[in-house]
Design a protein around this motif. Structure first.
Motif, PDB file in Angstrom:
ATOM      1  N   HIS A  88      50.224 -44.359  55.389  1.00 43.51           N
ATOM      2  CA  HIS A  88      48.892 -43.736  54.679  1.00 43.51           C
ATOM      3  C   HIS A  88      48.648 -43.050  55.998  1.00 43.51           C
ATOM      4  O   HIS A  88      48.194 -43.394  56.942  1.00 43.51           O
ATOM      5  N   VAL A  89      48.381 -41.572  55.620  1.00 42.45           N
ATOM      6  CA  VAL A  89      47.955 -40.596  56.474  1.00 42.45           C
ATOM      7  C   VAL A  89      46.610 -40.260  56.335  1.00 42.45           C
ATOM      8  O   VAL A  89      46.074 -40.133  55.061  1.00 42.45           O
ATOM      9  N   HIS A  90      45.743 -39.903  57.094  1.00 45.99           N
ATOM     10  CA  HIS A  90      44.190 -39.431  56.870  1.00 45.99           C
ATOM     11  C   HIS A  90      44.041 -38.102  58.036  1.00 45.99           C
ATOM     12  O   HIS A  90      44.485 -38.414  58.998  1.00 45.99           O
ATOM     13  N   LEU A  91      43.368 -37.384  57.321  1.00 46.65           N
ATOM     14  CA  LEU A  91      42.888 -36.172  57.796  1.00 46.65           C
ATOM     15  C   LEU A  91      43.978 -35.053  58.456  1.00 46.65           C
ATOM     16  O   LEU A  91      45.075 -35.504  58.778  1.00 46.65           O
ATOM     17  N   PHE A  92      43.468 -33.782  58.704  1.00 44.64           N
ATOM     18  CA  PHE A  92      44.259 -32.774  59.254  1.00 44.64           C
ATOM     19  C   PHE A  92      43.876 -32.759  60.805  1.00 44.64           C
ATOM     20  O   PHE A  92      42.713 -32.772  61.087  1.00 44.64           O
ATOM     21  N   PRO A  93      44.998 -32.720  61.619  1.00 43.07           N
ATOM     22  CA  PRO A  93      46.252 -32.049  61.324  1.00 43.07           C
ATOM     23  C   PRO A  93      47.252 -33.358  61.074  1.00 43.07           C
ATOM     24  O   PRO A  93      48.453 -33.066  61.245  1.00 43.07           O
ATOM     25  N   ALA A  94      46.891 -34.687  61.417  1.00 41.73           N
ATOM     26  CA  ALA A  94      47.693 -35.814  61.353  1.00 41.73           C
ATOM     27  C   ALA A  94      48.540 -35.393  59.885  1.00 41.73           C
ATOM     28  O   ALA A  94      49.696 -35.974  60.070  1.00 41.73           O
ATOM     29  N   THR A 114      45.436 -39.482  52.142  1.00 47.06           N
ATOM     30  CA  THR A 114      44.047 -39.118  51.581  1.00 47.06           C
ATOM     31  C   THR A 114      43.383 -38.173  52.221  1.00 47.06           C
ATOM     32  O   THR A 114      43.237 -37.889  53.260  1.00 47.06           O
ATOM     33  N   GLU A 115      42.801 -37.177  51.130  1.00 46.61           N
ATOM     34  CA  GLU A 115      41.996 -36.108  51.465  1.00 46.61           C
ATOM     35  C   GLU A 115      40.807 -36.588  51.544  1.00 46.61           C
ATOM     36  O   GLU A 115      39.984 -36.558  50.531  1.00 46.61           O
ATOM     37  N   HIS A 116      39.970 -36.725  52.792  1.00 44.67           N
ATOM     38  CA  HIS A 116      38.888 -37.283  53.017  1.00 44.67           C
ATOM     39  C   HIS A 116      37.552 -35.989  52.882  1.00 44.67           C
ATOM     40  O   HIS A 116      36.487 -36.317  52.686  1.00 44.67           O
TER      41      HIS A 116
END
Length: 182
Positions: A88-94, A114-116
């Motif tokens: 589960h990935v969070h945030l840009f640039p991750a 997840t687009e926070h």
């Protein structure tokens, strides 16, 4: 169930606070969790300590900039040597580095993003659209934190079936039970 959460770092932002507040709840339900930061350079020590105190390992790739594209190679190696049921990935640039690392490593692990953010500067630049379509398309599911960002993501990516909405969670009990100032 073993879930890896990838985030830029555990700095003092909304996505970071959401992880620190919710992951212990999942841990209490028996979910095995781990957090991987792209960099630990700007992390809040209190956030790391809170997660580790409840038995959630917090790791990092290095102390270099989160924007360093070499993160893709480091993540790819990490994916090849560590197995998870879900990433589960969070945030840009991750989101970019994890999607590319997943392709490079060839791991079959389902991935969620997840687009926070309610403000995505890439949406204003037409040349990011094909890149974003590829990146968002690398995830099995994309979660938006509001209806507005969900609608924008559906329009931008043209992948409405991949995008779901889960309103950004806040522990309202903490506010309800707060002691009022005199």
């Amino acid at each position: 169930m073993r879930i890896l959460h990838i985030i830029n770092n555990l700095n003092s932002g909304g996505a970071e606070k959401l992880l620190v507040d919710t992951l212990p709840l999942y841990k209490n339900e028996g979910v095995e969790l781990e957090v991987l930061q792209l960099s630990n350079g700007e992390s809040v020590r209190e956030y790391i300590d809170k997660l580790q105190k409840v038995g959630i390992p917090v790791r990092h790739l290095d102390s270099e900039s989160i924007y360093n594209p070499l993160k893709v190679l480091k993540l790819s190696r990490f994916f090849k040597t560590n197995r998870y049921d879900v990433i589960h990935v969070h945030l840009f640039p991750a989101m970019y580095w994890s999607a590319l690392a997943s392709k490079l490593s060839g791991i079959p692990t389902p991935m969620i993003f997840t687009e926070h953010s309610t403000q995505n500067k890439r949406f204003d630049k037409f040349y990011f659209r094909p890149i974003d379509r590829f990146i968002y398309g690398s995830y099995n599911k994309v979660i938006a934190i509001s209806e507005a960002i969900g609608a924008k993501l559906k329009e931008w990516t043209q992948m409405p079936d991949r995008i779901g909405i889960i309103r950004n969670g806040v522990n309202v009990k903490r506010f309800r039970e707060a002691t009022a100032y005199p």
